[in-house]
Design an enzyme around this catalytic site. Structure first.
Site, mmCIF file in Angstrom:
data_model
loop_
_atom_site.group_PDB
_atom_site.id
_atom_site.type_symbol
_atom_site.label_atom_id
_atom_site.label_comp_id
_atom_site.label_asym_id
_atom_site.label_seq_id
_atom_site.Cartn_x
_atom_site.Cartn_y
_atom_site.Cartn_z
ATOM 1 N N ASP A 162 0.844 -1.199 0.000
ATOM 2 C CA ASP A 162 0.000 0.000 0.000
ATOM 3 C C ASP A 162 0.879 1.247 0.000
ATOM 4 O O ASP A 162 1.682 1.453 0.903
ATOM 5 C CB ASP A 162 -0.914 -0.031 1.227
ATOM 6 C CG ASP A 162 -2.130 0.847 1.069
ATOM 7 O OD1 ASP A 162 -1.968 2.038 0.731
ATOM 8 O OD2 ASP A 162 -3.249 0.350 1.286
ATOM 9 N N SER A 205 -7.163 4.122 -1.043
ATOM 10 C CA SER A 205 -6.877 2.679 -1.163
ATOM 11 C C SER A 205 -8.111 1.814 -1.389
ATOM 12 O O SER A 205 -7.968 0.626 -1.675
ATOM 13 C CB SER A 205 -6.159 2.186 0.091
ATOM 14 O OG SER A 205 -4.951 2.854 0.247
ATOM 15 N N GLU A 209 -1.311 -7.891 1.345
ATOM 16 C CA GLU A 209 -1.128 -6.440 1.439
ATOM 17 C C GLU A 209 -0.132 -6.056 2.534
ATOM 18 O O GLU A 209 -0.330 -6.383 3.711
ATOM 19 C CB GLU A 209 -2.454 -5.725 1.748
ATOM 20 C CG GLU A 209 -2.305 -4.203 1.647
ATOM 21 C CD GLU A 209 -3.147 -3.394 2.617
ATOM 22 O OE1 GLU A 209 -3.717 -3.979 3.551
ATOM 23 O OE2 GLU A 209 -3.209 -2.167 2.439
#
Ligand SMILES: [Zn+2]
Length: 494
Positions: A61, A111, A312
């Protein structure tokens, strides 16, 4: 006929480059010979057009091209190199693309819709997840749900899982299984709307999600109710962990219980009350991103039909929001470790994609010499050696500056004055001060939280149909390549 033409072209290309290598004065340069070897590898390489059995989507991210560069140097320097010559595992993948990250209504994305685009194949509205383009933020009556890659894989008999270092209800993992008009409805939503944690349990009950590992225990228990690793925050008082206990789903809460979990059964792991720790601060009782990735692949691999896994590294983004390059890069190194571990566990039937949802306003300053610490001061280029001179480069104000700075954020050099205006100057910096893991790099525009940027991110891919990535592509293309690799290629093979 085509094949013969191709082969002779290849032979000519190899001869030409060999002849060139022998004749040129630079032929003995290590840089030159390494590039010749790579060229020969690329000429000989063939595209993988097998149907993909498994797809692993790695998302760090906030790790755009700049942040990836910082992580590369940080890991290389930790390993005793100058840093610039180092490669992260995905830097060596044969296929890559630049990815446009904007949302339907946002130049600079968040996001939620970015991960949603990867999981549905269509761009989405800022701060919403997996809804069509008429969605209105914070209004669940506007929710027109999109179909998810996870559901398509599950319908085809494949397993689905995700690993995330923030809460499992955070935007990026939520895009694997949920739809919502507000990405912040982790454990609480207005009357008549579904919160995200409840949707995860729904999808585990439906058999869509088999593995869910991350933080966010507080999103699963009633307000004030003590659970392993935390205290519930749910105003509806529901204990979703009790619901999970009624399903055939194992519940684990630390490194030990994760290691001991039955790989043939679905599992949910909630290893922290909110977000999991930064790698720099992680206690041994908490599994690392790599530990979780290995466990997830072991679980999902028990399905002979294959799987979809999303991993992630969510806290790279959080450290950058905090203006702290050190923790962002250290979490990035852990992300690289997770990719290496996955590569060792899978074969040529697995499409591996590494990308980011968006970049940050990170920048890299000055004409620094080789090996300047990427979390340190920009050191001058040496006249008589490869490594920097050890003398900081000075700016027009006569002061040294760090390699990394931010365009905005908590490290702003503009300080609020008594009359409410902002002004300031840069303090003198020492190498000892700026290489401290807690140091916040200097920024320009004052903000409590550093922001994302809208600049392109990179994508790297290897495995079946990875060669479909190339050029500059919109983020939603990722879904289309994953879908073709699994389903389109399967149809063609039959
Ligand atoms: Zn962010």
């Amino acid at each position: 006929m085509f094949r013969r033409t191709f082969t002779s072209t290849l032979a000519v290309a190899l001869c030409a480059s060999t002849a060139m290598a022998q004749d040129l004065p630079q032929a003995n340069s290590e840089y030159f010979t390494a590039a010749q070897e790579l060229l020969a590898e690329r000429i000989a390489a063939e595209n993988n057009t097998r149907p993909a059995k498994n797809v692993i989507l790695f998302v760090a991210d906030g790790m755009g091209v700049g942040t990836n560069y910082g992580i590369r140097l940080f890991e290389g320097q930790q390993q005793g190199m100058l840093g610039e010559e180092h490669n992260l595992p995905h830097d060596l993948f044969r296929h890559s693309a630049l990815i446009k990250t904007y949302n339907i209504n946002a130049q600079t994305p968040d996001s939620a819709p970015t991960a949603g685009a990867m999981n549905t194949g269509a761009k989405q509205v800022f701060n919403t997840i997996n809804l069509d383009e008429t969605a209105v933020f914070d209004d669940c009556s506007s929710e027109q749900p999109l179909a998810l890659f996870s559901e398509m894989m599950s319908d085809a008999g494949r397993s689905v899982g995700f690993v995330a270092s923030p809460s499992v209800a955070h935007a990026t993992p939520a895009a694997v299984y949920a739809r919502t008009a507000n990405r912040n409805w982790f454990h609480d939503a207005p009357e008549g709307c579904r919160d995200i944690a409840t949707q995860l349990v729904d999808q585990m009950e439906a058999g869509v999600i088999d593995v869910a590992l991350g933080g966010g225990a507080r999103d699963f228990a009633g307000e004030g109710v003590a659970v392993e690793k935390g205290t519930g925050r749910r105003p509806d008082g529901q204990n979703l962990l009790e619901r999970i206990a009624g399903l055939d789903v194992q519940y684990v809460f630390d490194a030990e219980t994760l290691a001991a979990s039955d790989r043939s059964q679905p599992v949910i792991g909630l290893f922290a009350n909110a977000d999991m720790a930064y790698e720099h601060d992680r206690p041994d009782t908490e599994p690392s991103l790599t530990d979780m990735t290995i466990a997830a692949i072991e679980h999902l691999s028990t399905n002979e039909e294959g799987y979809y896994l999303m991993v992630e590294a969510g806290r790279v983004d959080h450290a950058l929001h905090g203006g702290n390059a050190y923790r962002a890069f250290e979490d990035g190194v852990q992300f690289a470790e997770a990719i290496r571990a996955a590569q060792e566990m899978v074969d040529e039937d697995t499409l591996i994609i590494v990308t980011a949802d968006h970049e940050h306003v990170i920048s890299f300053q000055g004409y620094c010499g080789r090996g300047s610490s990427v979390v340190g001061l920009c050191m001058d280029i040496s006249d008589d050696q490869i490594e920097h001179s050890g003398e900081p480069v000075l700016a027009a104000d006569g002061l040294p500056y760090t390699v990394v700075t931010f365009g905005n954020g908590a490290g702003s050099v503009l300080i609020e004055q008594e009359d409410g205006t902002y002004s300031g100057s840069r303090p003198e910096l020492t190498q000892e001060e700026v290489t401290d893991p807690d140091y916040l790099q200097q920024a320009l525009i004052p903000m409590t939280s550093e922001t994302h940027s809208g600049v392109d991110v990179a994508l790297w891919a290897t495995g079946p149909w990875a060669h479909l990535f190339g050029g500059t592509m919109d983020q939603e293309t990722i879904f289309h390549v994953m879908h073709h690799a699994v389903f389109g290629a399967q149809d063609a093979a039959q």
